[in-house]
Write a protein that holds these residues in place. Sequence first.
Motif, PDB file in Angstrom:
ATOM      1  N   GLN A   1     -50.303  35.272 -84.977  1.00  0.00           N
ATOM      2  CA  GLN A   1     -49.671  36.086 -83.935  1.00  0.00           C
ATOM      3  C   GLN A   1     -48.741  35.246 -83.058  1.00  0.00           C
ATOM      4  O   GLN A   1     -47.625  35.642 -82.767  1.00  0.00           O
ATOM      5  N   GLY A   2     -49.214  34.095 -82.659  1.00  0.00           N
ATOM      6  CA  GLY A   2     -48.408  33.237 -81.786  1.00  0.00           C
ATOM      7  C   GLY A   2     -47.139  32.768 -82.492  1.00  0.00           C
ATOM      8  O   GLY A   2     -46.043  32.791 -81.917  1.00  0.00           O
ATOM      9  N   LEU A   3     -47.292  32.356 -83.752  1.00  0.00           N
ATOM     10  CA  LEU A   3     -46.114  31.888 -84.497  1.00  0.00           C
ATOM     11  C   LEU A   3     -45.144  33.033 -84.761  1.00  0.00           C
ATOM     12  O   LEU A   3     -43.971  32.799 -85.053  1.00  0.00           O
ATOM     13  N   SER A   4     -45.639  34.263 -84.665  1.00  0.00           N
ATOM     14  CA  SER A   4     -44.760  35.425 -84.838  1.00  0.00           C
ATOM     15  C   SER A   4     -44.264  35.956 -83.495  1.00  0.00           C
ATOM     16  O   SER A   4     -43.669  37.029 -83.417  1.00  0.00           O
ATOM     17  N   ALA A   5     -44.534  35.209 -82.427  1.00  0.00           N
ATOM     18  CA  ALA A   5     -44.085  35.641 -81.096  1.00  0.00           C
ATOM     19  C   ALA A   5     -43.193  34.576 -80.467  1.00  0.00           C
ATOM     20  O   ALA A   5     -43.081  34.510 -79.249  1.00  0.00           O
ATOM     21  N   GLY A   6     -42.612  33.719 -81.298  1.00  0.00           N
ATOM     22  CA  GLY A   6     -41.689  32.715 -80.758  1.00  0.00           C
ATOM     23  C   GLY A   6     -42.206  31.295 -80.814  1.00  0.00           C
ATOM     24  O   GLY A   6     -41.457  30.349 -80.609  1.00  0.00           O
ATOM     25  N   ALA A   7     -43.506  31.110 -81.092  1.00  0.00           N
ATOM     26  CA  ALA A   7     -44.048  29.746 -81.133  1.00  0.00           C
ATOM     27  C   ALA A   7     -43.659  29.061 -82.439  1.00  0.00           C
ATOM     28  O   ALA A   7     -43.392  29.717 -83.455  1.00  0.00           O
ATOM     29  N   ASN A   8     -43.643  27.723 -82.393  1.00  0.00           N
ATOM     30  CA  ASN A   8     -43.279  26.957 -83.591  1.00  0.00           C
ATOM     31  C   ASN A   8     -43.979  25.594 -83.617  1.00  0.00           C
ATOM     32  O   ASN A   8     -43.414  24.614 -84.086  1.00  0.00           O
ATOM     33  N   SER A   9     -45.195  25.583 -83.118  1.00  0.00           N
ATOM     34  CA  SER A   9     -45.930  24.333 -83.134  1.00  0.00           C
ATOM     35  C   SER A   9     -47.435  24.616 -83.038  1.00  0.00           C
ATOM     36  O   SER A   9     -47.827  25.633 -82.463  1.00  0.00           O
ATOM     37  N   VAL A  10     -48.206  23.711 -83.619  1.00  0.00           N
ATOM     38  CA  VAL A  10     -49.654  23.882 -83.642  1.00  0.00           C
ATOM     39  C   VAL A  10     -50.295  22.512 -83.434  1.00  0.00           C
ATOM     40  O   VAL A  10     -49.683  21.500 -83.779  1.00  0.00           O
ATOM     41  N   MET A  11     -51.500  22.499 -82.869  1.00  0.00           N
ATOM     42  CA  MET A  11     -52.216  21.218 -82.754  1.00  0.00           C
ATOM     43  C   MET A  11     -53.528  21.291 -83.500  1.00  0.00           C
ATOM     44  O   MET A  11     -54.169  22.338 -83.546  1.00  0.00           O
ATOM     45  N   ILE A  12     -53.907  20.152 -84.068  1.00  0.00           N
ATOM     46  CA  ILE A  12     -55.193  20.064 -84.758  1.00  0.00           C
ATOM     47  C   ILE A  12     -55.987  18.933 -84.117  1.00  0.00           C
ATOM     48  O   ILE A  12     -55.450  17.841 -83.918  1.00  0.00           O
ATOM     49  N   SER A  13     -57.246  19.199 -83.811  1.00  0.00           N
ATOM     50  CA  SER A  13     -58.060  18.135 -83.201  1.00  0.00           C
ATOM     51  C   SER A  13     -58.559  17.169 -84.269  1.00  0.00           C
ATOM     52  O   SER A  13     -59.106  17.567 -85.296  1.00  0.00           O
ATOM     53  N   LEU A  14     -58.359  15.883 -83.993  1.00  0.00           N
ATOM     54  CA  LEU A  14     -58.799  14.831 -84.910  1.00  0.00           C
ATOM     55  C   LEU A  14     -59.974  14.067 -84.321  1.00  0.00           C
ATOM     56  O   LEU A  14     -60.365  13.025 -84.825  1.00  0.00           O
ATOM     57  N   THR A  15     -60.501  14.577 -83.225  1.00  0.00           N
ATOM     58  CA  THR A  15     -61.641  13.928 -82.579  1.00  0.00           C
ATOM     59  C   THR A  15     -62.829  13.982 -83.529  1.00  0.00           C
ATOM     60  O   THR A  15     -63.092  15.041 -84.116  1.00  0.00           O
ATOM     61  N   PRO A  16     -63.540  12.860 -83.690  1.00  0.00           N
ATOM     62  CA  PRO A  16     -64.703  12.889 -84.586  1.00  0.00           C
ATOM     63  C   PRO A  16     -65.613  14.078 -84.255  1.00  0.00           C
ATOM     64  O   PRO A  16     -65.855  14.364 -83.076  1.00  0.00           O
ATOM     65  N   ASP A  17     -66.113  14.755 -85.311  1.00  0.00           N
ATOM     66  CA  ASP A  17     -66.847  16.024 -85.161  1.00  0.00           C
ATOM     67  C   ASP A  17     -67.894  16.035 -84.051  1.00  0.00           C
ATOM     68  O   ASP A  17     -67.913  16.935 -83.214  1.00  0.00           O
ATOM     69  N   ALA A  18     -68.767  15.033 -84.042  1.00  0.00           N
ATOM     70  CA  ALA A  18     -69.890  15.037 -83.099  1.00  0.00           C
ATOM     71  C   ALA A  18     -69.383  14.984 -81.663  1.00  0.00           C
ATOM     72  O   ALA A  18     -69.984  15.575 -80.762  1.00  0.00           O
ATOM     73  N   LEU A  19     -68.262  14.300 -81.443  1.00  0.00           N
ATOM     74  CA  LEU A  19     -67.728  14.172 -80.086  1.00  0.00           C
ATOM     75  C   LEU A  19     -66.962  15.438 -79.692  1.00  0.00           C
ATOM     76  O   LEU A  19     -66.989  15.867 -78.539  1.00  0.00           O
ATOM     77  N   ARG A  20     -66.278  16.010 -80.667  1.00  0.00           N
ATOM     78  CA  ARG A  20     -65.454  17.210 -80.402  1.00  0.00           C
ATOM     79  C   ARG A  20     -66.283  18.314 -79.746  1.00  0.00           C
ATOM     80  O   ARG A  20     -65.820  19.035 -78.879  1.00  0.00           O
ATOM     81  N   ARG A  21     -67.535  18.412 -80.182  1.00  0.00           N
ATOM     82  CA  ARG A  21     -68.453  19.398 -79.609  1.00  0.00           C
ATOM     83  C   ARG A  21     -68.648  19.192 -78.112  1.00  0.00           C
ATOM     84  O   ARG A  21     -68.988  20.095 -77.378  1.00  0.00           O
ATOM     85  N   GLU A  22     -68.506  17.942 -77.668  1.00  0.00           N
ATOM     86  CA  GLU A  22     -68.746  17.632 -76.249  1.00  0.00           C
ATOM     87  C   GLU A  22     -67.459  17.675 -75.422  1.00  0.00           C
ATOM     88  O   GLU A  22     -67.494  17.476 -74.221  1.00  0.00           O
ATOM     89  N   TYR A  23     -66.348  17.884 -76.067  1.00  0.00           N
ATOM     90  CA  TYR A  23     -65.083  17.979 -75.305  1.00  0.00           C
ATOM     91  C   TYR A  23     -64.900  19.449 -74.934  1.00  0.00           C
ATOM     92  O   TYR A  23     -64.050  20.162 -75.456  1.00  0.00           O
TER      93      TYR A  23
END
Length: 438
Positions: free
Chosen positions: A375-397
């Motif tokens: 939906q966002g990319l079809s509403a004018g957006a043209n960028s995305v982010m992917i989290s590369l934080t190690p899995d166990a830590l990502r849960r705590e962010y």
Amino acid sequence: MCYSIPGRVVSIDGRTIIIDYFGEQRRAVNEISNLKVGDYIYAQGGYVIDAVPDAEAQEVLALWKELFFELQERDQHLSGFKRMDKRAGDRLSLILERIVADEEEVAEEELLYLLNLEGKEDIARLMQAANYLRHKHLGNSCCIHGIIEFSNYCRQSCGYCGISARNKGLKPYRMTPEEVVKAACEAIDKYGFKALVLQSGEDSAYSIDNLCQIVSGIREREPALIFVSCGEVGLPGLQRLYEAGARGLLMRFETSNSRLYEQLHPGRRLDSRLEHLRAAFDMGYLLITGGLIGLPGQTREDILGDISLTKSLQAEMYSFGPFIPHPGTPLANSHSPAAAEVLKALAVARIVDARNAKIVVTTSFETLEKDARRQGLSAGANSVMISLTPDALRREYTLYPDRAHLNESLENQISDLLEILSDLGRAPTDIGVSHTAS
Ligand code: SAH
């Protein structure tokens, strides 16, 4: 990720070079000495990040060529703006027709009218116009940044934020500089990321020396565009990080309403945040900035003010995501906005900065709405982010609860995203703003 297409250097004028990608010309800043016309390079966010040997460039270009044109065609097909004869004459049609024709500046009062749209069909038409403009001015490239969230300690007490110093229920973590460098190099080397954001709370345990050590440690080993996002590190700190090799700053001003800002950030001032952003831009940083959508007490006028402020800061990328209440914060009992509010803001941001803006679909939007990327990319957006934080830590962010993609492996996240991009006809590349764009 952001699979880069090697560009061929067609001219060099000091630090500014022009690059050709399958016949399209783009401008970039070059910091590599001894680069010559005819050489191949990878660029990201308008910066040359690496030179590519001829044989490798030819090989990658051969792989890309067919796919590139196939994706372009699909995007062209999907991003057409359908004129509605039946309804021609109504206010929305008149405004959108002018917008897609790039005729004249859209008045503030008209932008507000667009942000105030309520009907599903009307919002869909707004999104379509924004998507048309994105395609018309920036083509089908969609840049994908990786983000490493290396510490959830924060000395600040932002009223909405789940990693604020006030939230005592947090399980704290901190990656060592060596661990951050290792995670970044793996993301670049193994997964092909070309732009990385290094984010943390405002954590006094890392000195500027430590942060510089991380940035230069990555830059010495791998080519990538590095954004720092560690809050207000002070202007001398920003300068040192630039010297260490950071070329981008991700720092939202959160809200352009200074009264609301002060309510949500006890003891802090919007001006100080803006001073950082402006100084960073003057130092040469690319800025990713923006605000939260749907904060308690925020009006649509405020959101329009946020979009205008982002433009006036000459942001490289607009980052607007919904506020999602976190139980460990004073705003625990507030509500998230409807997904439509986010889509309208993305679309209006595209209209306000049609030719230049990169607009990101944020993880908070993906948390609010499962189908946010499409939906966002079809509403004018043209960028995305992917989290590369190690899995166990990502849960705590936990900036906010139930964050999207928590249980997905990185491989799955990448393949899902590539599928969405392919369906939409977007190329996971960042070939920058057209040389001819103003
Ligand atoms: N310390 C860095 C990073 C802050 S956290 C800095 O000061 O810039 C990253 C972003 O998460 C913030 O800028 C904020 O906009 C967003 N965020 C925090 N809490 C949130 C919430 N409850 N809902 C949605 N986004 C939130």
